[in-house]
Design an enzyme around this catalytic site. Structure first.
Site, PDB file in Angstrom:
ATOM      1  N   GLY A  30      -2.912   9.599  17.045  1.00 28.26           N
ATOM      2  CA  GLY A  30      -3.047   8.157  17.186  1.00 28.26           C
ATOM      3  C   GLY A  30      -2.376   7.699  18.460  1.00 28.26           C
ATOM      4  N   VAL A  35       0.091  14.211  14.829  1.00 27.92           N
ATOM      5  CA  VAL A  35       0.661  14.674  13.565  1.00 27.92           C
ATOM      6  C   VAL A  35       0.185  16.093  13.293  1.00 27.92           C
ATOM      7  CG1 VAL A  35       0.902  14.252  11.092  1.00 27.92           C
ATOM      8  CG2 VAL A  35       0.707  12.317  12.673  1.00 27.92           C
ATOM      9  N   LYS A  50       5.286  14.357  12.882  1.00 31.60           N
ATOM     10  CA  LYS A  50       4.767  13.435  13.898  1.00 31.60           C
ATOM     11  C   LYS A  50       5.571  13.597  15.181  1.00 31.60           C
ATOM     12  CE  LYS A  50       3.326   8.699  14.767  1.00 31.60           C
ATOM     13  NZ  LYS A  50       3.072   7.361  14.199  1.00 31.60           N
ATOM     14  N   ASP A 144       0.086  -3.171  10.453  1.00 33.02           N
ATOM     15  CA  ASP A 144      -1.118  -2.424  10.836  1.00 33.02           C
ATOM     16  C   ASP A 144      -1.734  -1.747   9.621  1.00 33.02           C
ATOM     17  OD1 ASP A 144      -3.064  -1.544  12.591  1.00 33.02           O
ATOM     18  OD2 ASP A 144      -1.978   0.265  13.152  1.00 33.02           O
TER      19      ASP A 144
END
Length: 562
Positions: A30, A35, A50, A144
């Site tokens: 992302g 990840v 992550k 989000d």
């Protein structure tokens, strides 16, 4: 992802190791990191790792934001939020390790199935509410919330993840390029305007997630991000039921309320929304059983509209019905008696005036007769003194939930103990009223044990059920997190028959042991061992079958080396 001289994409090689974690695979990527699936070299436990990209690790602002995400996740404790394990820096690589959830994201599920049945969508929504409540209780706004940040575990548990742009109330003002954070399709209007997000902002995003689960599409779409953002701020969306008519009226109303443009018009917090969502299946089942719904089980009657779950009050409905009938008579040219009253009623403007008068009068009467909040709480508390059952349902539906919607800050502390009792009662009712296969996957180990106990009771294995309940109560004693399960185990123990039921007939186990002996005589020991092991696997925990289990163990131990 990088490219070669021809412009073709080249997969980036996996790092072999990050700190004590051996990297197995890449799970996703992302804007704020990649990840990986890693295995702890010491404990062999799998984790999702992550990693902050190297390009961002050179900027202190990105490092600070990454560390804020770590701090946010450390604060939250919920079975519906991925658990944080540890974090650190390894040779310039900033990382954190968190719970690995086998399964898929909600995005994956929607790509495959397009949309989700409304009952399952409610179950997912309820679990998201629990995650948001845990976050909000620690002062954290997710900002989000979207399908790709929701993990659907193989056990049916939903996990909220990616707090990369979560805002902590206590933190200093964030420095953000562009001023807007979030994903356009699920962004609240206030975020779209660059304003500070709050609890109601996450409620809006959850409404958008519910919308896409139910209809297969977000409430707003557009060719560009700016188009979508503008629609969130100024446009109206189609109600979910206009797209999928079988969605219950009450659920449609909840989603639309979540997607209100003004934050104050949405639900005050995730806890109240959770309660409202859980009411929908009960209302539908009750309405269907009483025959108050149309064939599709979703159309509200005047009674459902008037009880506060629909469009308005009794006065509004009665006025609307009167106006409809009179106007229908006027349009169809029906003859109204030629009296003074008849002539008045023959005038459309008089009819409209009567309608407004009736609605206004109904509103005034409602305000005059609106119960005092303290009186409502007293009424609900009085109902809770009665035996668990319909009185408790009424206390939740008619008094406690409306009070929480009215003023959650004042009433949540007083009402929470009662709501915990009601949730325990609902869990017990669900547990005892359905087959285990009809229930969603257990959220905790104590819940799983309680379900096993219920099945043992149905099978007549009372001694085993009693033994498991007593053992569970010992383990739960003094654990405040699982107090409700301890109380339920105690209730279930009290409900078990005082006298032992007849010991089940295990003649088939005698026959099975005899068959194993024959296989042994026929020089087929492997087939005999399979029978003995099967008896042990199935009945090792059943005290009534102990004699057969012991025989199987003896034979297995005696013949295992042969």
């Amino acid at each position: 992802m990088t490219t070669d001289s021809t412009g073709s994409r080249i997969s980036e090689p996996l790092p072999e190791r990050i700190s004590q974690y051996l990297i197995k695979a890449k799970l996703g990527a992302g804007g704020m990191g990649t990840v990986y699936l890693g295995e702890n070299s010491e404990t062999h436990k799998l984790a999702a790792i992550k990693v902050l990209p190297a390009s961002m690790a050179r900027e202190q602002g990105f490092i600070d934001r990454f560390e804020r995400e770590i701090a946010a996740m450390h604060k939250m404790q919920s079975s519906n939020i991925v658990e944080m394990y540890e974090s650190g820096e390894d040779n310039g690589t900033y990382f954190y390790a968190m719970e690995y959830v086998p399964g898929e994201t909600l995005t994956d599920r929607l790509i495959r199935d397009k949309r989700i049945p409304w009952r399952e969508a409610i179950d997912i929504g309820v679990q998201i509410c629990r995650a948001l409540k845990a976050a909000h209780n620690t002062g954290i706004i997710h900002r989000d919330l979207k399908p790709s940040n929701l993990l659907l575990g193989e056990n049916g548990i939903v996990k909220l993840t990616d707090f990369g742009i979560a805002q902590v109330f206590a933190s200093s003002k964030l420095t953000v390029t562009g001023g807007i954070l979030g994903t356009a399709e699920y962004m609240s209007p206030e975020q779209a305007q660059g304003k500070r997000a709050n609890k109601q902002s996450d409620i809006y995003s959850l409404g958008a997630v519910m919308y896409v689960m139910l209809t297969g599409r977000p409430p707003f779409t557009g060719k560009t991000t700016l188009d979508i953002v503008q629609k969130h701020k100024y446009s109206n969306f189609d109600a979910p039921r206009r797209i999928v008519p079988e969605i219950p009226f009450w659920l449609d109303e909840i989603v639309c309320k979540c997607l209100s443009k003004k934050p104050e018009d949405r639900y005050p917090d995730a806890y109240v929304l959770n309660l409202r969502l859980q009411e929908v299946p009960k209302k539908v089942d009750m309405a269907n059983s009483s025959g108050t719904f149309d064939v599709d089980g979703t159309s509200p009657t005047s009674e459902t509209i008037a009880d506060g779950t629909g469009l308005g009050s009794y006065a509004d409905v009665e006025a609307s019905v009167l106006f409809r009938d009179l106007l229908k008579a006027q349009l169809e040219g029906e003859k109204i008696p030629s009296s003074t009253l008849g002539k008045l009623l023959d005038n459309t403007w008089v009819l409209i005036g009567l309608l407004l008068l009736l609605i206004g009068g109904g509103a005034v009467l409602y305000k005059l007769n609106r119960p005092n909040p303290d009186h409502m709480f007293a009424q609900g508390a009085a109902l809770m003194q009665q035996k668990e059952g319909p009185a408790w349902d009424a206390a939740s539906r008619d008094y406690f939930i409306p009070l929480l919607e009215l003023d959650p800050e004042t009433w949540e502390g007083k009402i929470s103990p009662f709501m915990q009792q009601i949730e325990l009662y609902n869990f017990k009712k669900e547990l005892l009223g359905k087959q285990i296969t009809q229930l969603k996957s257990p959220e905790t180990q104590p819940e799983a044990v309680l379900r096993q106990v219920v099945e043992l009771r149905k099978l007549g294995r009372i001694r085993e059920a009693r033994s498991r309940l007593q053992s569970l109560m010992v383990l739960l004693e003094g654990n405040e997190r699982f107090t409700q399960y301890h109380d339920l185990a105690e209730k279930l123990l009290d409900d078990l028959p005082v006298t032992e039921q007849t010991i089940p007939n295990y003649e088939f186990l005698d026959a099975s042991l005899t068959r194993a002996d024959k296989f042994l005589e026929a020089k087929e020991p492997e087939k005999a061992r399979i029978i003995w092991q099967s008896i042990i696997d199935l009945y090792a925990s059943d005290p009534d079958a102990a004699v057969y289990v012991n025989k199987a163990k003896e034979q297995l131990n005696r013949n295992v080396a042969e």
